[in-house]
Design a protein around this motif. Structure first.
Motif, PDB file in Angstrom:
ATOM      1  N   VAL A 155       4.154   1.488   2.334  1.00  0.00           N
ATOM      2  CA  VAL A 155       5.224   2.255   1.703  1.00  0.00           C
ATOM      3  C   VAL A 155       4.856   3.823   1.900  1.00  0.00           C
ATOM      4  CG1 VAL A 155       7.040   3.265  -0.069  1.00  0.00           C
ATOM      5  CG2 VAL A 155       6.569   0.788   0.150  1.00  0.00           C
ATOM      6  N   ILE A 156       5.518   4.555   2.579  1.00  0.00           N
ATOM      7  CA  ILE A 156       5.010   5.980   2.872  1.00  0.00           C
ATOM      8  C   ILE A 156       5.954   6.954   2.300  1.00  0.00           C
ATOM      9  CG2 ILE A 156       4.807   7.694   4.630  1.00  0.00           C
ATOM     10  CD1 ILE A 156       3.958   5.348   6.485  1.00  0.00           C
ATOM     11  N   ALA A 157       5.800   7.596   1.309  1.00  0.00           N
ATOM     12  CA  ALA A 157       6.512   8.212   0.373  1.00  0.00           C
ATOM     13  C   ALA A 157       6.171   9.874   0.479  1.00  0.00           C
ATOM     14  CB  ALA A 157       6.254   7.973  -1.131  1.00  0.00           C
ATOM     15  N   ALA A 158       7.508  10.637   0.984  1.00  0.00           N
ATOM     16  CA  ALA A 158       7.411  12.106   0.976  1.00  0.00           C
ATOM     17  C   ALA A 158       7.166  12.895  -0.287  1.00  0.00           C
ATOM     18  CB  ALA A 158       8.762  12.359   2.065  1.00  0.00           C
ATOM     19  N   LEU A 159       6.011  13.587  -0.419  1.00  0.00           N
ATOM     20  CA  LEU A 159       5.911  14.263  -1.514  1.00  0.00           C
ATOM     21  C   LEU A 159       6.892  15.585  -1.480  1.00  0.00           C
ATOM     22  CD1 LEU A 159       1.912  14.323  -1.340  1.00  0.00           C
ATOM     23  CD2 LEU A 159       3.467  13.571  -3.331  1.00  0.00           C
ATOM     24  N   PRO A 160       7.436  15.682  -2.840  1.00  0.00           N
ATOM     25  CA  PRO A 160       8.324  16.914  -2.967  1.00  0.00           C
ATOM     26  C   PRO A 160       7.569  18.191  -3.048  1.00  0.00           C
ATOM     27  CG  PRO A 160       8.292  15.793  -4.763  1.00  0.00           C
ATOM     28  CD  PRO A 160       7.383  14.941  -3.996  1.00  0.00           C
ATOM     29  N   GLU A 186       0.893  -1.117  -0.071  1.00  0.00           N
ATOM     30  CA  GLU A 186       0.013  -0.005   0.092  1.00  0.00           C
ATOM     31  C   GLU A 186       0.956   1.229  -0.082  1.00  0.00           C
ATOM     32  OE1 GLU A 186      -3.141   2.444   2.910  1.00  0.00           O
ATOM     33  OE2 GLU A 186      -2.255   0.329   3.611  1.00  0.00           O
ATOM     34  N   LEU A 187       0.581   2.156  -0.982  1.00  0.00           N
ATOM     35  CA  LEU A 187       1.726   3.298  -1.104  1.00  0.00           C
ATOM     36  C   LEU A 187       0.783   4.431  -0.385  1.00  0.00           C
ATOM     37  CD1 LEU A 187       4.423   3.931  -3.409  1.00  0.00           C
ATOM     38  CD2 LEU A 187       3.000   5.773  -2.867  1.00  0.00           C
ATOM     39  N   ILE A 188       1.524   5.172   0.363  1.00  0.00           N
ATOM     40  CA  ILE A 188       0.716   6.501   0.949  1.00  0.00           C
ATOM     41  C   ILE A 188       1.638   7.598   0.650  1.00  0.00           C
ATOM     42  CG2 ILE A 188       0.196   7.625   2.886  1.00  0.00           C
ATOM     43  CD1 ILE A 188      -0.286   4.821   4.424  1.00  0.00           C
ATOM     44  N   ALA A 189       1.108   8.665  -0.046  1.00  0.00           N
ATOM     45  CA  ALA A 189       2.145   9.944  -0.454  1.00  0.00           C
ATOM     46  C   ALA A 189       1.652  10.784   0.671  1.00  0.00           C
ATOM     47  CB  ALA A 189       1.620  10.299  -1.850  1.00  0.00           C
ATOM     48  N   ALA A 190       2.528  11.390   1.347  1.00  0.00           N
ATOM     49  CA  ALA A 190       2.315  12.258   2.572  1.00  0.00           C
ATOM     50  C   ALA A 190       3.378  13.317   2.354  1.00  0.00           C
ATOM     51  CB  ALA A 190       2.619  11.418   3.720  1.00  0.00           C
ATOM     52  N   ALA A 191       3.008  14.722   2.581  1.00  0.00           N
ATOM     53  CA  ALA A 191       3.914  15.723   2.892  1.00  0.00           C
ATOM     54  C   ALA A 191       4.827  15.295   3.938  1.00  0.00           C
ATOM     55  CB  ALA A 191       2.865  17.065   3.544  1.00  0.00           C
ATOM     56  N   VAL A 193       6.680  -1.610   7.521  1.00  0.00           N
ATOM     57  CA  VAL A 193       6.547  -0.105   6.988  1.00  0.00           C
ATOM     58  C   VAL A 193       8.006   0.427   6.321  1.00  0.00           C
ATOM     59  CG1 VAL A 193       5.973   2.242   7.348  1.00  0.00           C
ATOM     60  CG2 VAL A 193       4.779   0.419   8.677  1.00  0.00           C
ATOM     61  N   ALA A 194       7.790   1.004   5.024  1.00  0.00           N
ATOM     62  CA  ALA A 194       8.896   1.724   4.662  1.00  0.00           C
ATOM     63  C   ALA A 194       8.757   3.079   4.403  1.00  0.00           C
ATOM     64  CB  ALA A 194       9.671   0.952   3.369  1.00  0.00           C
ATOM     65  N   VAL A 195       9.895   3.823   4.578  1.00  0.00           N
ATOM     66  CA  VAL A 195       9.650   5.266   4.240  1.00  0.00           C
ATOM     67  C   VAL A 195      10.620   5.838   3.143  1.00  0.00           C
ATOM     68  CG1 VAL A 195      10.044   7.683   5.125  1.00  0.00           C
ATOM     69  CG2 VAL A 195       8.867   5.903   6.507  1.00  0.00           C
ATOM     70  N   LEU A 196      10.069   6.245   2.063  1.00  0.00           N
ATOM     71  CA  LEU A 196      10.746   6.741   0.883  1.00  0.00           C
ATOM     72  C   LEU A 196      10.945   8.211   0.999  1.00  0.00           C
ATOM     73  CD1 LEU A 196      12.030   6.024  -2.065  1.00  0.00           C
ATOM     74  CD2 LEU A 196       9.570   6.195  -2.679  1.00  0.00           C
ATOM     75  N   ALA A 197      11.905   8.692   0.942  1.00  0.00           N
ATOM     76  CA  ALA A 197      12.236  10.312   1.260  1.00  0.00           C
ATOM     77  C   ALA A 197      13.723  10.734   1.148  1.00  0.00           C
ATOM     78  CB  ALA A 197      11.833  10.525   2.663  1.00  0.00           C
ATOM     79  N   PRO A 198      13.960  11.883   0.652  1.00  0.00           N
ATOM     80  CA  PRO A 198      15.252  12.376   0.439  1.00  0.00           C
ATOM     81  C   PRO A 198      16.093  12.109   1.616  1.00  0.00           C
ATOM     82  CG  PRO A 198      13.620  14.189   0.044  1.00  0.00           C
ATOM     83  CD  PRO A 198      12.834  13.065   0.500  1.00  0.00           C
ATOM     84  N   ALA A 199      17.401  11.646   1.537  1.00  0.00           N
ATOM     85  CA  ALA A 199      18.105  11.440   2.783  1.00  0.00           C
ATOM     86  C   ALA A 199      18.134  12.506   3.927  1.00  0.00           C
ATOM     87  CB  ALA A 199      19.666  11.294   2.263  1.00  0.00           C
ATOM     88  N   ALA A 200      17.994  13.842   3.407  1.00  0.00           N
ATOM     89  CA  ALA A 200      18.379  14.843   4.500  1.00  0.00           C
ATOM     90  C   ALA A 200      16.980  14.974   5.642  1.00  0.00           C
ATOM     91  CB  ALA A 200      18.271  16.231   3.666  1.00  0.00           C
ATOM     92  N   ALA A 201      15.801  14.472   4.575  1.00  0.00           N
ATOM     93  CA  ALA A 201      14.474  14.457   5.711  1.00  0.00           C
ATOM     94  C   ALA A 201      14.610  13.610   6.727  1.00  0.00           C
ATOM     95  CB  ALA A 201      13.390  14.104   4.781  1.00  0.00           C
ATOM     96  N   PHE A 202      15.522  12.568   6.681  1.00  0.00           N
ATOM     97  CA  PHE A 202      15.303  11.478   7.754  1.00  0.00           C
ATOM     98  C   PHE A 202      16.023  12.103   9.077  1.00  0.00           C
ATOM     99  CE2 PHE A 202      14.681   8.703   4.262  1.00  0.00           C
ATOM    100  CZ  PHE A 202      13.842   7.780   4.840  1.00  0.00           C
ATOM    101  N   ALA A 203      16.942  13.339   8.783  1.00  0.00           N
ATOM    102  CA  ALA A 203      17.536  13.848  10.062  1.00  0.00           C
ATOM    103  C   ALA A 203      16.481  14.289  10.933  1.00  0.00           C
ATOM    104  CB  ALA A 203      18.479  14.921   9.584  1.00  0.00           C
ATOM    105  N   ALA A 204      15.273  14.988  10.457  1.00  0.00           N
ATOM    106  CA  ALA A 204      14.238  15.280  11.241  1.00  0.00           C
ATOM    107  C   ALA A 204      13.536  14.007  12.105  1.00  0.00           C
ATOM    108  CB  ALA A 204      13.277  15.972  10.551  1.00  0.00           C
ATOM    109  N   TRP A 205      13.660  12.963  11.628  1.00  0.00           N
ATOM    110  CA  TRP A 205      12.846  11.568  12.120  1.00  0.00           C
ATOM    111  C   TRP A 205      13.962  10.469  12.889  1.00  0.00           C
ATOM    112  CZ3 TRP A 205      11.270  11.049   6.658  1.00  0.00           C
ATOM    113  CH2 TRP A 205      10.425  12.099   6.150  1.00  0.00           C
ATOM    114  N   PRO A 206      14.745  10.813  13.749  1.00  0.00           N
ATOM    115  CA  PRO A 206      15.836   9.986  14.260  1.00  0.00           C
ATOM    116  C   PRO A 206      14.963   8.559  14.667  1.00  0.00           C
ATOM    117  CG  PRO A 206      15.507  12.052  15.831  1.00  0.00           C
ATOM    118  CD  PRO A 206      14.641  12.248  14.668  1.00  0.00           C
ATOM    119  N   GLU A 207      13.907   8.578  15.305  1.00  0.00           N
ATOM    120  CA  GLU A 207      13.564   7.416  16.162  1.00  0.00           C
ATOM    121  C   GLU A 207      12.618   6.475  15.137  1.00  0.00           C
ATOM    122  OE1 GLU A 207      14.732   6.586  19.543  1.00  0.00           O
ATOM    123  OE2 GLU A 207      16.176   7.692  18.477  1.00  0.00           O
TER     124      GLU A 207
END
Ligand code: TXA
Ligand code: MG
Length: 325
Positions: A296-301, A225-230, A248-262
Protein backbone atom coordinates in the motif's frame (compact mmCIF):
# COMPACT_ATOMS: atom_id res chain seq x y z
CA UNK A 1 -21.76 -8.41 24.66
CA UNK A 2 -24.52 -5.82 24.88
CA UNK A 3 -24.53 -2.92 22.43
CA UNK A 4 -26.75 0.16 22.13
CA UNK A 5 -27.22 3.61 23.65
CA UNK A 6 -28.47 2.69 27.14
CA UNK A 7 -26.51 5.10 29.34
CA UNK A 8 -27.94 3.80 32.63
CA UNK A 9 -26.76 0.32 31.70
CA UNK A 10 -23.30 1.62 30.75
CA UNK A 11 -22.98 3.48 34.06
CA UNK A 12 -24.05 0.34 35.97
CA UNK A 13 -21.32 -1.67 34.21
CA UNK A 14 -18.68 0.92 35.20
CA UNK A 15 -19.95 0.98 38.79
CA UNK A 16 -19.68 -2.80 38.88
CA UNK A 17 -16.01 -2.64 37.88
CA UNK A 18 -16.65 -3.72 34.27
CA UNK A 19 -15.57 -2.36 30.89
CA UNK A 20 -17.58 0.01 28.70
CA UNK A 21 -16.51 0.83 25.16
CA UNK A 22 -17.63 4.34 24.20
CA UNK A 23 -17.26 6.79 21.32
CA UNK A 24 -15.17 9.92 21.66
CA UNK A 25 -14.69 12.51 18.93
CA UNK A 26 -11.24 10.99 18.18
CA UNK A 27 -11.57 7.17 18.38
CA UNK A 28 -13.50 4.67 20.52
CA UNK A 29 -12.20 4.16 24.07
CA UNK A 30 -12.28 1.09 26.32
CA UNK A 31 -13.26 2.52 29.69
CA UNK A 32 -13.12 1.52 33.35
CA UNK A 33 -13.42 3.30 36.71
CA UNK A 34 -10.09 5.18 36.96
CA UNK A 35 -10.17 5.01 40.77
CA UNK A 36 -10.47 1.20 40.90
CA UNK A 37 -7.35 -0.98 40.63
CA UNK A 38 -9.19 -4.20 39.64
CA UNK A 39 -11.34 -2.41 37.04
CA UNK A 40 -8.27 -0.83 35.44
CA UNK A 41 -6.47 -4.18 35.46
CA UNK A 42 -9.30 -5.57 33.30
CA UNK A 43 -8.45 -3.06 30.56
CA UNK A 44 -4.88 -4.35 30.26
CA UNK A 45 -6.11 -7.94 30.19
CA UNK A 46 -8.76 -7.24 27.52
CA UNK A 47 -6.35 -5.40 25.21
CA UNK A 48 -3.40 -7.70 25.77
CA UNK A 49 -1.49 -4.51 26.61
CA UNK A 50 1.71 -4.52 28.70
CA UNK A 51 1.30 -2.87 32.14
CA UNK A 52 3.96 -0.27 31.42
CA UNK A 53 1.80 1.59 28.87
CA UNK A 54 -0.13 4.18 30.92
CA UNK A 55 -3.80 5.03 30.29
CA UNK A 56 -5.49 8.39 29.76
CA UNK A 57 -8.07 9.41 32.41
CA UNK A 58 -11.16 11.03 30.88
CA UNK A 59 -13.03 13.69 32.86
CA UNK A 60 -16.38 15.43 32.30
CA UNK A 61 -14.93 18.92 32.58
CA UNK A 62 -11.71 20.83 33.11
CA UNK A 63 -12.94 22.01 36.51
CA UNK A 64 -12.44 18.40 37.70
CA UNK A 65 -8.64 18.61 37.13
CA UNK A 66 -7.78 19.09 40.80
CA UNK A 67 -7.57 15.76 42.60
CA UNK A 68 -6.58 13.97 39.39
CA UNK A 69 -3.51 16.19 38.97
CA UNK A 70 -1.32 18.24 41.30
CA UNK A 71 1.09 21.18 40.81
CA UNK A 72 -0.91 22.23 37.73
CA UNK A 73 0.95 24.97 35.82
CA UNK A 74 -0.90 28.07 34.62
CA UNK A 75 -0.33 27.11 30.96
CA UNK A 76 -2.20 23.85 31.58
CA UNK A 77 -5.18 25.70 33.05
CA UNK A 78 -5.22 28.07 30.07
CA UNK A 79 -4.96 25.20 27.62
CA UNK A 80 -7.77 23.36 29.43
CA UNK A 81 -10.00 26.41 29.08
CA UNK A 82 -9.17 26.88 25.40
CA UNK A 83 -9.18 23.28 24.14
CA UNK A 84 -11.52 21.24 26.37
CA UNK A 85 -13.78 19.55 25.66
CA UNK A 86 -11.70 18.42 22.70
CA UNK A 87 -9.00 16.17 21.23
CA UNK A 88 -6.19 17.15 23.64
CA UNK A 89 -4.52 15.09 26.39
CA UNK A 90 -2.29 16.83 28.93
CA UNK A 91 0.37 14.99 30.91
CA UNK A 92 0.52 16.41 34.46
CA UNK A 93 1.82 15.30 37.84
CA UNK A 94 -0.62 12.69 39.09
CA UNK A 95 -3.05 13.35 41.91
CA UNK A 96 -4.30 11.04 44.67
CA UNK A 97 -7.45 9.86 42.90
CA UNK A 98 -5.60 8.03 40.11
CA UNK A 99 -5.38 4.24 40.61
CA UNK A 100 -1.72 3.27 40.35
CA UNK A 101 -2.44 0.69 37.64
CA UNK A 102 -3.52 3.60 35.38
CA UNK A 103 -0.04 5.05 35.18
CA UNK A 104 2.00 1.88 35.51
CA UNK A 105 3.67 3.40 38.57
CA UNK A 106 4.64 6.68 36.81
CA UNK A 107 4.35 9.99 38.68
CA UNK A 108 2.44 11.62 35.82
CA UNK A 109 -1.03 11.08 34.40
CA UNK A 110 -2.66 11.84 31.05
CA UNK A 111 -5.95 13.76 31.38
CA UNK A 112 -8.50 14.60 28.72
CA UNK A 113 -12.05 16.00 28.51
CA UNK A 114 -13.68 14.49 25.41
CA UNK A 115 -16.27 16.43 23.43
CA UNK A 116 -18.42 13.61 22.05
CA UNK A 117 -21.97 13.96 23.47
CA UNK A 118 -22.16 10.24 24.34
CA UNK A 119 -18.79 10.37 26.15
CA UNK A 120 -19.95 13.51 27.97
CA UNK A 121 -23.22 11.87 29.01
CA UNK A 122 -21.37 8.77 30.23
CA UNK A 123 -18.87 10.82 32.26
CA UNK A 124 -21.62 12.93 33.84
CA UNK A 125 -23.77 9.89 34.58
CA UNK A 126 -20.84 8.04 36.17
CA UNK A 127 -19.51 11.03 38.06
CA UNK A 128 -15.87 9.88 38.31
CA UNK A 129 -12.88 9.64 35.99
CA UNK A 130 -12.85 6.97 33.28
CA UNK A 131 -9.50 5.42 32.36
CA UNK A 132 -9.56 4.49 28.68
CA UNK A 133 -7.09 3.56 25.98
CA UNK A 134 -8.23 3.18 22.38
CA UNK A 135 -10.62 0.20 22.18
CA UNK A 136 -8.46 -2.03 19.98
CA UNK A 137 -6.35 -5.05 20.79
CA UNK A 138 -2.68 -4.14 21.38
CA UNK A 139 -0.95 -3.90 18.03
CA UNK A 140 -4.01 -2.94 16.00
CA UNK A 141 -5.10 0.39 14.59
CA UNK A 142 -7.58 2.41 16.71
CA UNK A 143 -11.31 1.80 16.11
CA UNK A 144 -13.41 4.60 14.65
CA UNK A 145 -16.74 2.71 14.55
CA UNK A 146 -18.63 0.44 16.95
CA UNK A 147 -18.25 -2.43 14.44
CA UNK A 148 -14.45 -2.10 14.65
CA UNK A 149 -14.70 -2.45 18.46
CA UNK A 150 -17.10 -5.38 18.37
CA UNK A 151 -14.94 -7.26 15.88
CA UNK A 152 -11.85 -7.07 18.10
CA UNK A 153 -12.98 -6.82 21.71
CA UNK A 154 -16.59 -7.98 21.67
CA UNK A 155 -16.13 -10.66 24.31
CA UNK A 156 -14.31 -8.50 26.85
CA UNK A 157 -16.65 -5.52 26.80
CA UNK A 158 -19.57 -5.35 29.25
CA UNK A 159 -21.41 -2.74 27.24
CA UNK A 160 -20.62 -1.07 23.89
CA UNK A 161 -22.10 2.40 23.47
CA UNK A 162 -22.72 2.82 19.75
CA UNK A 163 -22.29 6.46 18.79
CA UNK A 164 -21.64 5.97 15.08
CA UNK A 165 -18.41 6.92 13.31
CA UNK A 166 -15.91 9.18 15.08
CA UNK A 167 -15.74 12.74 13.80
CA UNK A 168 -11.97 13.41 14.15
CA UNK A 169 -10.68 9.92 13.38
CA UNK A 170 -7.16 10.15 14.84
CA UNK A 171 -6.26 10.06 18.55
CA UNK A 172 -5.88 13.13 20.76
CA UNK A 173 -2.78 15.30 20.69
CA UNK A 174 -0.65 14.59 23.78
CA UNK A 175 1.24 17.49 25.37
CA UNK A 176 3.50 16.96 28.40
CA UNK A 177 3.25 19.89 30.82
CA UNK A 178 4.71 18.06 33.81
CA UNK A 179 8.33 19.15 33.40
CA UNK A 180 8.32 22.93 33.04
CA UNK A 181 8.32 23.23 29.26
CA UNK A 182 5.65 22.01 26.90
CA UNK A 183 6.56 18.90 24.90
CA UNK A 184 4.57 17.35 22.05
CA UNK A 185 4.48 13.60 22.75
CA UNK A 186 1.98 12.68 20.03
CA UNK A 187 0.50 14.88 17.28
CA UNK A 188 -3.23 14.29 17.04
CA UNK A 189 -6.69 15.73 16.58
CA UNK A 190 -5.82 19.18 17.94
CA UNK A 191 -3.40 20.98 15.64
CA UNK A 192 -0.08 22.36 16.91
CA UNK A 193 -1.20 25.77 15.57
CA UNK A 194 -4.03 25.79 18.14
CA UNK A 195 -1.73 24.96 21.08
CA UNK A 196 1.43 27.01 20.57
CA UNK A 197 -0.23 30.44 21.00
CA UNK A 198 -0.83 29.36 24.63
CA UNK A 199 2.22 27.22 25.44
CA UNK A 200 4.85 28.74 23.16
CA UNK A 201 6.70 26.48 20.71
CA UNK A 202 6.18 22.80 21.53
CA UNK A 203 9.44 20.92 21.99
CA UNK A 204 9.90 17.51 20.38
CA UNK A 205 9.95 14.50 22.71
CA UNK A 206 13.47 13.79 23.95
CA UNK A 207 15.12 11.04 25.96
CA UNK A 208 13.81 12.51 29.22
CA UNK A 209 10.20 12.67 28.06
CA UNK A 210 7.91 10.20 29.79
CA UNK A 211 7.61 7.11 27.66
CA UNK A 212 4.67 7.52 25.26
CA UNK A 213 4.84 4.54 22.95
CA UNK A 214 2.39 6.33 20.69
CA UNK A 215 -0.41 4.97 18.70
CA UNK A 216 0.96 2.95 15.86
CA UNK A 217 4.55 3.23 16.99
CA UNK A 218 6.50 0.05 16.35
CA UNK A 219 3.53 -2.16 16.95
CA UNK A 220 0.86 -1.59 14.31
CA UNK A 221 2.13 -3.65 11.41
CA UNK A 222 -0.35 -4.04 8.55
CA UNK A 223 -0.22 -7.29 6.59
CA UNK A 224 0.66 -5.27 3.49
CA UNK A 225 3.96 -3.43 3.19
CA UNK A 226 3.06 0.23 3.66
CA UNK A 227 5.13 2.90 1.92
CA UNK A 228 4.55 6.56 2.87
CA UNK A 229 5.56 8.77 -0.06
CA UNK A 230 5.34 12.43 -1.06
CA UNK A 231 2.59 12.76 -3.72
CA UNK A 232 5.06 13.39 -6.56
CA UNK A 233 6.92 10.20 -5.64
CA UNK A 234 3.83 7.98 -5.81
CA UNK A 235 4.09 6.98 -9.52
CA UNK A 236 7.74 5.89 -9.11
CA UNK A 237 6.87 3.95 -5.95
CA UNK A 238 4.06 2.17 -7.82
CA UNK A 239 6.41 1.33 -10.68
CA UNK A 240 9.00 -0.03 -8.25
CA UNK A 241 6.48 -2.24 -6.44
CA UNK A 242 4.97 -3.48 -9.71
CA UNK A 243 8.42 -4.41 -10.95
CA UNK A 244 8.64 -6.74 -7.95
CA UNK A 245 5.34 -8.35 -9.03
CA UNK A 246 3.36 -6.93 -6.10
CA UNK A 247 -0.41 -6.26 -5.98
CA UNK A 248 -0.42 -2.53 -5.26
CA UNK A 249 -2.97 -0.12 -3.79
CA UNK A 250 -2.57 3.65 -3.57
CA UNK A 251 -4.14 5.58 -0.68
CA UNK A 252 -4.46 9.27 -1.54
CA UNK A 253 -6.93 12.18 -1.69
CA UNK A 254 -9.35 11.79 -4.60
CA UNK A 255 -8.04 14.91 -6.37
CA UNK A 256 -4.47 13.56 -6.40
CA UNK A 257 -5.49 10.72 -8.73
CA UNK A 258 -6.21 13.25 -11.51
CA UNK A 259 -2.43 13.64 -11.89
CA UNK A 260 -1.99 9.85 -12.33
CA UNK A 261 -4.48 8.82 -15.04
CA UNK A 262 -2.77 5.56 -15.97
CA UNK A 263 -1.71 4.40 -12.51
CA UNK A 264 -1.49 0.57 -12.60
CA UNK A 265 -2.75 0.16 -9.04
CA UNK A 266 -5.96 -0.06 -7.05
CA UNK A 267 -7.07 3.49 -6.13
CA UNK A 268 -8.39 4.04 -2.59
CA UNK A 269 -9.74 7.58 -2.66
CA UNK A 270 -9.70 9.66 0.51
CA UNK A 271 -11.48 13.01 0.91
CA UNK A 272 -9.50 16.03 -0.28
CA UNK A 273 -9.59 18.05 2.97
CA UNK A 274 -7.35 17.24 5.96
CA UNK A 275 -10.18 16.72 8.47
CA UNK A 276 -11.82 14.36 5.96
CA UNK A 277 -8.56 12.46 5.47
CA UNK A 278 -8.06 12.07 9.24
CA UNK A 279 -11.66 10.91 9.66
CA UNK A 280 -11.36 8.22 6.96
CA UNK A 281 -7.76 7.10 7.57
CA UNK A 282 -8.09 4.18 10.01
CA UNK A 283 -11.08 2.59 8.29
CA UNK A 284 -9.12 2.83 5.01
CA UNK A 285 -6.08 1.09 6.55
CA UNK A 286 -8.35 -1.68 7.90
CA UNK A 287 -10.10 -2.09 4.52
CA UNK A 288 -6.87 -2.21 2.53
CA UNK A 289 -5.36 -4.70 4.93
CA UNK A 290 -8.42 -6.94 4.71
CA UNK A 291 -8.33 -6.75 0.89
CA UNK A 292 -4.94 -8.48 0.86
CA UNK A 293 -2.72 -6.11 -1.14
CA UNK A 294 1.01 -6.79 -1.01
CA UNK A 295 1.96 -3.11 -1.00
CA UNK A 296 0.00 0.00 0.00
CA UNK A 297 1.51 3.31 -1.11
CA UNK A 298 0.11 6.20 0.94
CA UNK A 299 0.50 9.83 -0.12
CA UNK A 300 1.83 12.01 2.71
CA UNK A 301 -0.23 15.19 3.31
CA UNK A 302 1.40 18.57 3.98
CA UNK A 303 2.54 18.79 7.63
CA UNK A 304 0.12 21.56 8.61
CA UNK A 305 -2.98 21.32 10.79
CA UNK A 306 -4.21 17.72 11.00
CA UNK A 307 -1.64 16.81 8.35
CA UNK A 308 0.99 16.46 11.10
CA UNK A 309 -1.01 13.70 12.82
CA UNK A 310 -1.95 11.93 9.57
CA UNK A 311 1.69 11.95 8.41
CA UNK A 312 2.83 10.66 11.81
CA UNK A 313 0.39 7.72 11.68
CA UNK A 314 1.34 6.84 8.09
CA UNK A 315 5.06 6.92 8.90
CA UNK A 316 4.54 4.72 11.95
CA UNK A 317 2.44 2.23 9.97
CA UNK A 318 5.28 2.18 7.42
CA UNK A 319 7.81 1.55 10.20
CA UNK A 320 9.96 -1.52 10.71
CA UNK A 321 8.20 -4.87 10.34
CA UNK A 322 7.57 -6.74 13.55
CA UNK A 323 6.07 -9.83 12.05
CA UNK A 324 8.25 -12.87 11.77
CA UNK A 325 6.99 -13.81 8.34
O1 TXA B 1 -7.87 10.13 21.52
C1 TXA B 1 -7.35 9.47 22.41
O2 TXA B 1 -6.38 9.87 23.08
C2 TXA B 1 -7.96 8.09 22.72
C3 TXA B 1 -9.39 8.30 23.25
C4 TXA B 1 -10.05 7.03 23.66
O3 TXA B 1 -9.35 9.23 24.31
N1 TXA B 1 -7.16 7.37 23.64
C5 TXA B 1 -5.96 6.85 23.31
O4 TXA B 1 -5.38 6.11 24.34
O5 TXA B 1 -5.44 6.98 22.23
P1 TXA B 1 -4.15 5.11 24.10
O6 TXA B 1 -3.94 4.47 25.42
O7 TXA B 1 -4.44 4.22 22.98
O8 TXA B 1 -2.95 6.06 23.80
C6 TXA B 1 -2.52 6.93 24.82
C7 TXA B 1 -1.06 7.17 24.72
C8 TXA B 1 -0.23 5.92 24.95
O9 TXA B 1 0.81 5.91 23.97
C9 TXA B 1 0.34 6.12 26.33
O10 TXA B 1 1.61 5.53 26.47
C10 TXA B 1 0.41 7.63 26.44
O11 TXA B 1 -0.72 8.07 25.78
N2 TXA B 1 0.33 8.07 27.84
C11 TXA B 1 -0.70 7.91 28.69
N3 TXA B 1 -0.40 8.37 29.91
C12 TXA B 1 0.86 8.85 29.83
C13 TXA B 1 1.77 9.44 30.77
N4 TXA B 1 1.45 9.63 32.04
N5 TXA B 1 2.98 9.78 30.31
C14 TXA B 1 3.34 9.59 29.03
N6 TXA B 1 2.54 9.03 28.11
C15 TXA B 1 1.33 8.66 28.50
MG1 MG C 1 -4.09 3.13 21.36
Amino acid sequence: MERGLDLARAVAVLEGGGLVAFPTETVYGLGADAASEPAVARIFAAKGRPRGHPLIVHLAEGAALDGWAIEIPEAARQLARAAWPGPLTMILRKGPRVASAVTGGAETVGLRVPAHPVAQALLRGFGGGIAAPSANRFGQVSPTTADHVEGELGDAVGYLLDGGACEVGVESTIVDLSRGRAVMLRPGGLAREDIEPITGPLAAADAEAPAAPGTLDSHYAPEAELIAAAPDEVPAAVAGARARGARVAVLAPAAAFAAWPELPAHAHRLPDDLPGIARALYAALRDLDAAGFDVVIAALPPAVGLGEAVGDRLRRAAGPRRKSS
